[in-house]
Design an enzyme around this catalytic site. Structure first.
Site, PDB file in Angstrom:
ATOM      1  N   SER A 135       1.864  45.222 -26.994  1.00 61.34           N
ATOM      2  CA  SER A 135       2.869  45.494 -28.027  1.00 61.34           C
ATOM      3  C   SER A 135       3.952  44.431 -28.031  1.00 61.34           C
ATOM      4  O   SER A 135       4.274  43.850 -26.983  1.00 61.34           O
ATOM      5  CB  SER A 135       3.503  46.865 -27.769  1.00 61.34           C
ATOM      6  N   TYR A 160       7.918  52.756 -22.766  1.00 61.42           N
ATOM      7  CA  TYR A 160       6.734  52.353 -23.541  1.00 61.42           C
ATOM      8  C   TYR A 160       6.440  50.869 -23.311  1.00 61.42           C
ATOM      9  O   TYR A 160       5.307  50.476 -22.996  1.00 61.42           O
ATOM     10  CB  TYR A 160       6.954  52.635 -25.022  1.00 61.42           C
TER      11      TYR A 160
END
Length: 349
Positions: A135, A160
């Site tokens: 990501s 995350y």
């Protein structure tokens, strides 16, 4: 060829499965998804419906954190290619629900790596290429732009992001130890039809429909490298076909067959401009009436914890190695989303 896609009912996973099945009738796609209710399960079911009509698609409902399940899938199907897209996504959700990130993004990915490792047991040819989702969040509050995969990314600002950076480190270790060709893809703000409802463009649309106020963070000064879903899938397809080369170093030990690429639009858009285009396309698609008063439904607010002010991808390595650069304009992508939204939510209701 047998391709295992985890997160097959997810936004990127379902579109990748669709493309793989379209490109070749000879390819067998094995899809895994736990169908959790992090967001509207009806969208996941809608994505799966067309896939399950294909004879060369096999769907397994299960969780990648279930080691026995993963081991059985690898033993039973012996995939040539593994694309791990199953993950608990979302920056803000990781602040309030950290357990699910550890379970899926760390334990789940470990199970995939272990299964890839043991796919070579007993002289089997094993997994030829592992591709996994990383990501743009790994760049944290990096001030240098555009973000390059050569940048140091040791300061995540959300759990995350930390799990995604951990995935890259784990994959590197397994590539080094067991010579597993692996490629990590740092996705930049993926959007499009049947996307994730927790993403800004989708959430804004849901709120505007209900006459609620949308909150634009960092007082509208955020910039995002929005990447249309078809460009993401095209990038994955190209990466699948070219695994990092297995080579030995001067010490005779394997040089890790390991790569990481950015997949982004290389053209960050200001959030206020993005909202302007979105509202124009929602009116054009008749999702909202022409006389909708947008100004009274917008509120500029401060930055949220875990967010970053800008995401901006340097895609030069992707262009150099695969001759590909995402190119779908924001207006084109949001138009396709608005048309889908009308069909899915308004014509079907």
């Amino acid at each position: 060829m047998k391709v295992l896609v985890t997160g097959a009912a997810g936004f990127i996973g379902s579109n990748l499965c669709k493309r793989l099945l379209k490109d070749s009738q000879e390819t067998i796609v094995i899809g895994i998804d736990n169908m959790n209710d992090y967001y509207d399960v009806r969208i996941k079911e809608w994505r799966l419906e067309s896939l399950c009509k294909q004879n060369n698609f096999i769907f397994i409902r299960g969780d990648i954190s279930d080691k026995v399940l993963i081991d059985n899938v690898f033993a039973g199907y012996k995939p040539d290619i593994v694309v791990n897209l199953a993950a608990q996504a979302g920056v803000r959700y990781s602040i309030t629900n950290p357990d699910s990130y550890i379970q899926s993004n760390l334990i789940g990915f470990y199970n995939i790596l272990e299964a890839c490792r043991h796919s070579y047991d007993n002289g089997d040819s094993g997994v030829k290429h592992l591709i996994y989702a990383s990501s743009s969040s790994v760049y944290g509050s990096n001030k240098k732009t555009p973000y390059s995969t050569d940048d140091k990314v040791d300061n995540p600002v959300s759990l995350y992001a930390a799990t995604k950076k951990s995935n890259e480190l784990m994959a590197h270790a397994y590539s080094k130890l067991y010579n597993i060709p692996s490629t990590g893809l740092r996705f930049f703000t993926v959007y499009g039809p049947a996307g994730r409802p927790d993403m800004a463009y989708f959430g804004f649309t849901n709120k505007l429909i209900k006459g609620e106020t949308i909150r634009i963070f960092n007082y509208g000064n955020c910039k995002r490298d929005f990447t249309f879903i078809d460009d993401i899938v095209e990038g994955i397809i190209r990466v699948i076909s070219k695994a990092p080369e297995k080579k030995s170093g001067e010490d005779g030990l394997p040089i890790p067959p390991y790569k990481v690429y950015n997949i982004g639009n290389n053209q960050p858009e200001n959030l206020l401009d993005f909202v302007q285009i979105l509202q124009e396309e929602l009116v054009r698609a008749k999702v909202l009436p022409e006389d909708y008063d947008f100004e009274s439904h917008k509120e500029l607010v401060a930055m949220q914890p875990g967010d970053v002010p800008v995401t901006y991808a340097d895609t030069t390595p992707l262009e150099n190695d695969f001759g590909f650069k995402p190119s779908t304009s924001l207006r084109t992508g949001l138009r396709k989303f608005a048309e889908w939204y009308n069909k899915f939510y308004m014509q079907n209701s």
